[in-house]
Scaffold this motif. Structure first.
Motif, PDB file in Angstrom:
ATOM      1  N   ARG A   1      -0.900  -4.968   3.254  1.00  0.00           N
ATOM      2  CA  ARG A   1      -0.274  -5.327   1.978  1.00  0.00           C
ATOM      3  C   ARG A   1      -1.184  -6.236   1.152  1.00  0.00           C
ATOM      4  O   ARG A   1      -1.206  -6.155  -0.082  1.00  0.00           O
ATOM      5  CB  ARG A   1       1.080  -5.990   2.229  1.00  0.00           C
ATOM      6  CG  ARG A   1       2.129  -5.017   2.768  1.00  0.00           C
ATOM      7  CD  ARG A   1       3.486  -5.673   2.945  1.00  0.00           C
ATOM      8  NE  ARG A   1       4.481  -4.729   3.420  1.00  0.00           N
ATOM      9  CZ  ARG A   1       4.754  -4.510   4.708  1.00  0.00           C
ATOM     10  NH1 ARG A   1       4.104  -5.195   5.652  1.00  0.00           N
ATOM     11  NH2 ARG A   1       5.668  -3.626   5.061  1.00  0.00           N
ATOM     12  N   ASP A   2      -1.926  -7.097   1.822  1.00  0.00           N
ATOM     13  CA  ASP A   2      -2.873  -7.954   1.109  1.00  0.00           C
ATOM     14  C   ASP A   2      -3.951  -7.106   0.441  1.00  0.00           C
ATOM     15  O   ASP A   2      -4.322  -7.357  -0.715  1.00  0.00           O
ATOM     16  CB  ASP A   2      -3.502  -8.944   2.097  1.00  0.00           C
ATOM     17  CG  ASP A   2      -4.523  -9.847   1.433  1.00  0.00           C
ATOM     18  OD1 ASP A   2      -4.095 -10.706   0.629  1.00  0.00           O
ATOM     19  OD2 ASP A   2      -5.735  -9.711   1.700  1.00  0.00           O
ATOM     20  N   ARG A   3      -4.442  -6.081   1.154  1.00  0.00           N
ATOM     21  CA  ARG A   3      -5.454  -5.195   0.548  1.00  0.00           C
ATOM     22  C   ARG A   3      -4.854  -4.351  -0.570  1.00  0.00           C
ATOM     23  O   ARG A   3      -5.512  -4.087  -1.576  1.00  0.00           O
ATOM     24  CB  ARG A   3      -6.054  -4.287   1.611  1.00  0.00           C
ATOM     25  CG  ARG A   3      -7.301  -4.836   2.301  1.00  0.00           C
ATOM     26  CD  ARG A   3      -7.069  -6.176   2.897  1.00  0.00           C
ATOM     27  NE  ARG A   3      -8.254  -6.783   3.488  1.00  0.00           N
ATOM     28  CZ  ARG A   3      -8.230  -7.967   4.070  1.00  0.00           C
ATOM     29  NH1 ARG A   3      -7.086  -8.658   4.144  1.00  0.00           N
ATOM     30  NH2 ARG A   3      -9.338  -8.498   4.574  1.00  0.00           N
ATOM     31  N   LEU A   4      -3.607  -3.951  -0.417  1.00  0.00           N
ATOM     32  CA  LEU A   4      -2.945  -3.217  -1.502  1.00  0.00           C
ATOM     33  C   LEU A   4      -2.841  -4.068  -2.755  1.00  0.00           C
ATOM     34  O   LEU A   4      -3.020  -3.567  -3.877  1.00  0.00           O
ATOM     35  CB  LEU A   4      -1.550  -2.773  -1.054  1.00  0.00           C
ATOM     36  CG  LEU A   4      -1.463  -1.539  -0.144  1.00  0.00           C
ATOM     37  CD1 LEU A   4      -0.021  -1.331   0.279  1.00  0.00           C
ATOM     38  CD2 LEU A   4      -1.991  -0.303  -0.850  1.00  0.00           C
ATOM     39  N   ASP A   5      -2.544  -5.339  -2.568  1.00  0.00           N
ATOM     40  CA  ASP A   5      -2.489  -6.246  -3.719  1.00  0.00           C
ATOM     41  C   ASP A   5      -3.851  -6.306  -4.403  1.00  0.00           C
ATOM     42  O   ASP A   5      -3.933  -6.337  -5.644  1.00  0.00           O
ATOM     43  CB  ASP A   5      -2.068  -7.648  -3.276  1.00  0.00           C
ATOM     44  CG  ASP A   5      -0.610  -7.710  -2.828  1.00  0.00           C
ATOM     45  OD1 ASP A   5       0.149  -6.792  -3.179  1.00  0.00           O
ATOM     46  OD2 ASP A   5      -0.252  -8.674  -2.125  1.00  0.00           O
ATOM     47  N   GLY A   6      -4.917  -6.320  -3.601  1.00  0.00           N
ATOM     48  CA  GLY A   6      -6.259  -6.332  -4.175  1.00  0.00           C
ATOM     49  C   GLY A   6      -6.561  -5.067  -4.960  1.00  0.00           C
ATOM     50  O   GLY A   6      -7.161  -5.113  -6.043  1.00  0.00           O
ATOM     51  N   ILE A   7      -6.141  -3.914  -4.436  1.00  0.00           N
ATOM     52  CA  ILE A   7      -6.342  -2.649  -5.158  1.00  0.00           C
ATOM     53  C   ILE A   7      -5.549  -2.650  -6.458  1.00  0.00           C
ATOM     54  O   ILE A   7      -6.049  -2.217  -7.507  1.00  0.00           O
ATOM     55  CB  ILE A   7      -5.926  -1.463  -4.262  1.00  0.00           C
ATOM     56  CG1 ILE A   7      -6.864  -1.344  -3.062  1.00  0.00           C
ATOM     57  CG2 ILE A   7      -5.919  -0.164  -5.062  1.00  0.00           C
ATOM     58  CD1 ILE A   7      -6.462  -0.290  -2.061  1.00  0.00           C
TER      59      ILE A   7
ATOM     60  N   THR B   1       2.288   3.891  -0.494  1.00  0.00           N
ATOM     61  CA  THR B   1       1.886   3.167   0.720  1.00  0.00           C
ATOM     62  C   THR B   1       2.856   2.038   1.022  1.00  0.00           C
ATOM     63  O   THR B   1       3.231   1.822   2.183  1.00  0.00           O
ATOM     64  CB  THR B   1       0.465   2.609   0.559  1.00  0.00           C
ATOM     65  OG1 THR B   1      -0.434   3.681   0.271  1.00  0.00           O
ATOM     66  CG2 THR B   1       0.005   1.918   1.842  1.00  0.00           C
ATOM     67  N   ARG B   2       3.282   1.332  -0.005  1.00  0.00           N
ATOM     68  CA  ARG B   2       4.270   0.258   0.201  1.00  0.00           C
ATOM     69  C   ARG B   2       5.576   0.843   0.749  1.00  0.00           C
ATOM     70  O   ARG B   2       6.211   0.251   1.626  1.00  0.00           O
ATOM     71  CB  ARG B   2       4.538  -0.480  -1.106  1.00  0.00           C
ATOM     72  CG  ARG B   2       3.344  -1.255  -1.642  1.00  0.00           C
ATOM     73  CD  ARG B   2       3.790  -2.142  -2.808  1.00  0.00           C
ATOM     74  NE  ARG B   2       2.666  -2.678  -3.538  1.00  0.00           N
ATOM     75  CZ  ARG B   2       1.936  -3.728  -3.149  1.00  0.00           C
ATOM     76  NH1 ARG B   2       2.227  -4.334  -2.019  1.00  0.00           N
ATOM     77  NH2 ARG B   2       0.924  -4.159  -3.894  1.00  0.00           N
ATOM     78  N   ARG B   3       5.967   2.010   0.259  1.00  0.00           N
ATOM     79  CA  ARG B   3       7.190   2.635   0.740  1.00  0.00           C
ATOM     80  C   ARG B   3       7.048   3.045   2.205  1.00  0.00           C
ATOM     81  O   ARG B   3       7.944   2.803   3.025  1.00  0.00           O
ATOM     82  CB  ARG B   3       7.517   3.865  -0.110  1.00  0.00           C
ATOM     83  CG  ARG B   3       8.863   4.508   0.219  1.00  0.00           C
ATOM     84  CD  ARG B   3       9.014   5.850  -0.483  1.00  0.00           C
ATOM     85  NE  ARG B   3       8.148   6.853   0.118  1.00  0.00           N
ATOM     86  CZ  ARG B   3       8.452   7.551   1.215  1.00  0.00           C
ATOM     87  NH1 ARG B   3       9.607   7.350   1.836  1.00  0.00           N
ATOM     88  NH2 ARG B   3       7.616   8.451   1.697  1.00  0.00           N
ATOM     89  N   VAL B   4       5.917   3.643   2.545  1.00  0.00           N
ATOM     90  CA  VAL B   4       5.689   4.107   3.912  1.00  0.00           C
ATOM     91  C   VAL B   4       5.656   2.933   4.885  1.00  0.00           C
ATOM     92  O   VAL B   4       6.177   3.020   6.004  1.00  0.00           O
ATOM     93  CB  VAL B   4       4.376   4.913   3.979  1.00  0.00           C
ATOM     94  CG1 VAL B   4       3.982   5.193   5.428  1.00  0.00           C
ATOM     95  CG2 VAL B   4       4.523   6.235   3.225  1.00  0.00           C
ATOM     96  N   LEU B   5       5.060   1.832   4.469  1.00  0.00           N
ATOM     97  CA  LEU B   5       4.981   0.659   5.351  1.00  0.00           C
ATOM     98  C   LEU B   5       6.358   0.111   5.712  1.00  0.00           C
ATOM     99  O   LEU B   5       6.513  -0.555   6.737  1.00  0.00           O
ATOM    100  CB  LEU B   5       4.154  -0.446   4.680  1.00  0.00           C
ATOM    101  CG  LEU B   5       2.647  -0.207   4.612  1.00  0.00           C
ATOM    102  CD1 LEU B   5       1.978  -1.307   3.802  1.00  0.00           C
ATOM    103  CD2 LEU B   5       2.039  -0.132   6.008  1.00  0.00           C
TER     104      LEU B   5
ATOM    105  N   ARG C   1       0.681   9.422   8.129  1.00  0.00           N
ATOM    106  CA  ARG C   1       0.888   9.375   6.674  1.00  0.00           C
ATOM    107  C   ARG C   1      -0.089   8.394   6.029  1.00  0.00           C
ATOM    108  O   ARG C   1      -0.667   8.677   4.975  1.00  0.00           O
ATOM    109  CB  ARG C   1       2.321   8.955   6.354  1.00  0.00           C
ATOM    110  CG  ARG C   1       3.396   9.891   6.853  1.00  0.00           C
ATOM    111  CD  ARG C   1       4.748   9.471   6.308  1.00  0.00           C
ATOM    112  NE  ARG C   1       5.850  10.145   6.983  1.00  0.00           N
ATOM    113  CZ  ARG C   1       7.119  10.014   6.655  1.00  0.00           C
ATOM    114  NH1 ARG C   1       7.450   9.207   5.661  1.00  0.00           N
ATOM    115  NH2 ARG C   1       8.062  10.662   7.305  1.00  0.00           N
ATOM    116  N   LEU C   2      -0.244   7.241   6.646  1.00  0.00           N
ATOM    117  CA  LEU C   2      -1.145   6.239   6.089  1.00  0.00           C
ATOM    118  C   LEU C   2      -2.588   6.740   6.113  1.00  0.00           C
ATOM    119  O   LEU C   2      -3.355   6.483   5.177  1.00  0.00           O
ATOM    120  CB  LEU C   2      -1.025   4.934   6.873  1.00  0.00           C
ATOM    121  CG  LEU C   2       0.290   4.179   6.701  1.00  0.00           C
ATOM    122  CD1 LEU C   2       0.339   2.983   7.641  1.00  0.00           C
ATOM    123  CD2 LEU C   2       0.481   3.719   5.265  1.00  0.00           C
ATOM    124  N   ASP C   3      -2.956   7.455   7.160  1.00  0.00           N
ATOM    125  CA  ASP C   3      -4.310   7.991   7.240  1.00  0.00           C
ATOM    126  C   ASP C   3      -4.564   8.973   6.102  1.00  0.00           C
ATOM    127  O   ASP C   3      -5.640   8.970   5.481  1.00  0.00           O
ATOM    128  CB  ASP C   3      -4.510   8.670   8.596  1.00  0.00           C
ATOM    129  CG  ASP C   3      -5.955   9.062   8.830  1.00  0.00           C
ATOM    130  OD1 ASP C   3      -6.833   8.185   8.729  1.00  0.00           O
ATOM    131  OD2 ASP C   3      -6.214  10.246   9.118  1.00  0.00           O
TER     132      ASP C   3
END
Length: 292
Positions: free
Chosen positions: A157-163, A233-237, A246-248
């Protein structure tokens, strides 16, 4: 809740027939691969063991080591079969007149078949005890995987925030980048056409060339897809299921958009943004490999 595929768990118990102990180790793997090591007394539980593991785990290479230490015969209570002894006594009395010198020692007497009562191992009870202990070890492993999964979730989630921040930055820069590109293209086209007979130029050709160049560097679609991938990705997590595959797949989609963004870049800021995205995506991809 995401779960890691890397974990260790153990459990042990004492039974009337001996001590049982399980050790479970798992690492990442594309599918569920089970490697059981069972003692001879408990090889019959392998099929049931595989079913128990498959009911709790969906991916990972899992080593299952079961040990059985039978009860020490020296500490077991000695039980004598009086009926057999009575028969031996009667036989000895009958033989006494014919064989007056006949003798026997205590150890030989105890070794006579049936003199000592030996407790038989309840095979069904032992197998059930082993499977019950396996469930305890599996529960521990699942809990360990979940705890590690929580840490992985924070990381992802931290990396998603960066993206997401990078995508927002590129959107903010786009108007200025387009304006600067338009100015550069107009200047170059003016230099090319300077001195040419205007009659030889097709009407609107300069404008067409400008529109073509601007369309080639248009990244709105890539940014929209990146935003959609972030949301997915946030939904899948947050799903309770195993989500590693799915994440892959999503990591592949992220990487595709980052590559396209870099190939369309005409500004140092978007070039650096594309590189930064690929770094974040690669960090995520490496960790996703450990998710069930």
């Amino acid at each position: 809740m995401i779960r890691s595929m890397t974990a260790f768990a153990s459990a042990e118990t004492d039974t009337p027939w001996g001590a049982l102990s399980f050790e479970l180790r798992s690492v990442n793997h594309r599918y569920l691969e089970l490697n059981p090591r069972l003692p001879d007394e408990l090889r019959a539980i392998e099929t049931a063991l595989r079913e128990h593991v498959a009911a709790r785990l969906t991916r990972g290479k899992v080593d299952v080591n079961l040990r059985f230490r039978a009860s020490d015969a020296a500490t077991a209570e000695i039980q004598v079969n009086d009926q057999v002894l009575d028969k031996l006594e009667a036989a000895a009395a009958a033989f006494a007149e014919r064989f007056p010198k006949l003798t026997t020692d205590f150890a030989s007497l105890l070794a006579w078949p049936g003199v000592l009562k030996r407790e038989e191992v309840d095979q069904e009870g032992l197998r059930q005890a082993a499977l019950d202990l396996l469930d305890v070890a599996l529960a521990d492993m699942v809990a360990t995987r979940q705890r590690e999964g929580e840490r992985l979730g924070v990381f992802l989630r931290d990396r998603l925030d960066g993206i997401a921040r990078t995508v927002d930055n590129v959107r903010t820069w786009l108007p200025d980048i387009r304006s600067a590109l338009r100015t550069r293209l107009e200047t170059k086209l003016a230099e090319i056409t300077q001195g040419l007979d205007s009659a030889r130029l097709e009407s609107g050709r300069l404008e067409q060339e400008l529109v073509l160049q601007l369309s080639r560097i248009d990244v709105d679609e890539e940014l929209d897809r990146l935003s959609a991938h972030i949301a997915e990705t946030r939904r899948v997590l947050a799903l309770p299921d195993a989500v590693g595959r799915r994440l892959d797949f999503l990591m592949q989609e992220f990487n595709r958009e980052a590559n396209t963004l870099g190939s369309k870049s005409v500004d140092q800021r978007t070039t650096q943004a594309a590189v930064g995205l690929k770094v974040l995506i690669e960090q995520m991809r490496e960790q996703v490999q450990n998710i069930e």
